[in-house]
Every structure is written in C-alpha cells, then in structure tokens.
Design a protein around this motif. Structure first.
Motif, short mmCIF file in Angstrom:
data_model
loop_
_atom_site.label_atom_id
_atom_site.label_comp_id
_atom_site.label_asym_id
_atom_site.label_seq_id
_atom_site.Cartn_x
_atom_site.Cartn_y
_atom_site.Cartn_z
N UNK A 141 0.84 -1.20 0.00
CA UNK A 141 0.00 0.00 0.00
C UNK A 141 0.88 1.25 0.00
N UNK A 142 1.14 1.82 -1.18
CA UNK A 142 1.92 3.06 -1.23
C UNK A 142 1.29 4.18 -0.41
N UNK A 143 -0.05 4.22 -0.36
CA UNK A 143 -0.71 5.28 0.41
C UNK A 143 -0.43 5.12 1.89
N UNK A 144 -0.51 3.88 2.41
CA UNK A 144 -0.23 3.65 3.83
C UNK A 144 1.21 4.03 4.16
N UNK A 145 2.14 3.71 3.27
CA UNK A 145 3.54 4.07 3.48
C UNK A 145 3.71 5.60 3.51
N UNK A 146 2.99 6.28 2.62
CA UNK A 146 3.04 7.74 2.57
C UNK A 146 2.52 8.33 3.88
N UNK A 147 1.39 7.82 4.35
CA UNK A 147 0.79 8.31 5.59
C UNK A 147 1.74 8.10 6.76
N UNK A 148 2.32 6.92 6.84
CA UNK A 148 3.26 6.62 7.93
C UNK A 148 4.45 7.58 7.91
N UNK A 149 4.97 7.84 6.71
CA UNK A 149 6.13 8.73 6.58
C UNK A 149 5.79 10.15 7.00
N UNK A 150 4.65 10.66 6.52
CA UNK A 150 4.25 12.03 6.86
C UNK A 150 4.03 12.18 8.36
#
Length: 220
Positions: A141-150
């Motif tokens: 899930x690229x979106x989940x990874x993005x959320x975690x990073x932000x």
C-alpha cells in the motif's frame, strides 16, 4: 480546530490537525468508492488499536464492545464512546467542499479540508491500507507508506522545529514537482507569509495554483 497541515499523494489528500494529530479519515478515503471509514472502525481487527488508544487517553472502552454483533446492533452508542475516548470526532459539512478565499487572496476560493470524520493518527495508516488494498492486508500500500512517513516526520518536526519560525507551505509539494516549480512555489509562499496569511491558506493557494497549471497544460 487549529490551522491544518495538508499533504497530497496523487489524488489523495492527507489533512492533519496539529493540535492533536488527528487525521481527516473521510478525506483520506474519498477517492476509494464505497469505503467508509466508520466500517474500518467496526472491524474486529481494528479493536485492539482502538482499545490501546482509549487506554492511553485514560478513557478505556467498555469490554463488551469486543463482541462484533453488539457493535453492529448498537453502532451509534459504540461510536459515541469512541468520540468520548478521543478516538474520533465528526465535523459537519461537505467533505472536500469549497469555501471562499481568504481576504486578500486572489481566486474563487479554496478546498475545505475541515468537514468529515476525523480519527486518531494511530489509525490513519491502517485505514489507508484497508481502503487501498480493499481489505487484503498482504498487498503493498503506497498510500499507507506515505501516511506513515508524513506522520513520522510530523512527530519529529514538533520536536525539532524552532518556535516562531513560519512553516513552509511550499515544502508540502516537494515530492510532486520539479526543482524549478518548487522554487516558484517557495517565492509565492514567502510573499504570502509577508502578507500575514496562515499556513493552511498558503498551502491551499499553492495547491490551487498547481491544479490551475495542470489544467492549462491539459488544454494546450
């Protein structure tokens, strides 16, 4: 509600309330048809996280909510308890709607990121994965990874940012645009800082500028 911090990942908008770190869940899953964040809160697999958040907030959930059938039959009561425990809150209005531009800002207005269901930050990445992967948690899930990073950067930023220094709204788009465009955004951002505009107003104005440029390229 404090001035929001907003990030964009492709067609998805991540809005964070810096006062308590909550995330606009309705906005996060908006582009995923049929995915309601409340359904994620109702899942058996989400309950341990809900219980942990409530415990940390000093407002433990009643143990009988571990029964999925009870949660379904008494859903409004369950959601009220989640709200009381600081796990979620509801802001009325149209999700990703429109509001008039701030005084002194050119244009017809900006997107309104306040309305919708807001959830505790610890639930945001899981919600993103559930929405993007349609419940198949084994899928990337690229979106989940993005959320975690932000969210990780947001937490680190609170610890290291000097007080009183205005946060750069242009940097929200650093991963979306080339170096020349980012430089232009920084220049626009500085002008708006000098004009006394808030972070959210500056961020939404820059986003509207990028959308306008993209539309012009598409029409060319």
């Amino acid at each position: 509600m404090s001035e929001l911090i907003v990030h964009h990942h492709q067609q998805t908008t991540l809005a964070i309330d810096p006062a308590d770190g909550m995330v606009n869940a309705s906005l996060l899953v908006k582009r995923f048809s049929g995915r309601n964040p409340v359904e994620y809160l109702m899942l058996d697999g989400t309950q341990p996280t809900l219980a942990s958040i409530a415990e940390n907030n000093g407002k433990p959930l009643t143990s009988h909510w571990q029964d999925g059938r009870l949660r379904s039959s008494r859903r409004p009561e369950f959601l009220r308890e989640l709200t009381a425990a600081g796990i979620m809150r509801q802001k009325p209005g149209t999700v990703d709607g429109h509001k008039a531009a701030a005084p002194g800002v050119a244009g017809n207005g900006v997107r309104d990121f306040v309305p919708g269901l807001w959830i505790h930050a610890d639930l945001a990445a899981g919600l993103a994965r559930w929405a993007e992967c349609r419940g198949e948690s084994w899928r990337p899930s690229p979106l989940a990874e993005f959320v975690e990073q932000v969210l990780a950067e947001q937490t680190a930023g609170k610890a290291s940012s000097p007080k009183g220094a205005p946060e750069s709204a242009a940097e929200s788009f650093a991963g979306m645009v080339n170096a020349a465009t980012l430089q232009n955004l920084r220049a626009m951002d500085q002008l708006m800082i000098d004009g006394g505009l808030s972070f959210t107003e500056r961020q939404q104005t820059l986003h509207a500028r990028l959308e306008q440029k993209a539309q012009q390229r598409g029409e060319a």
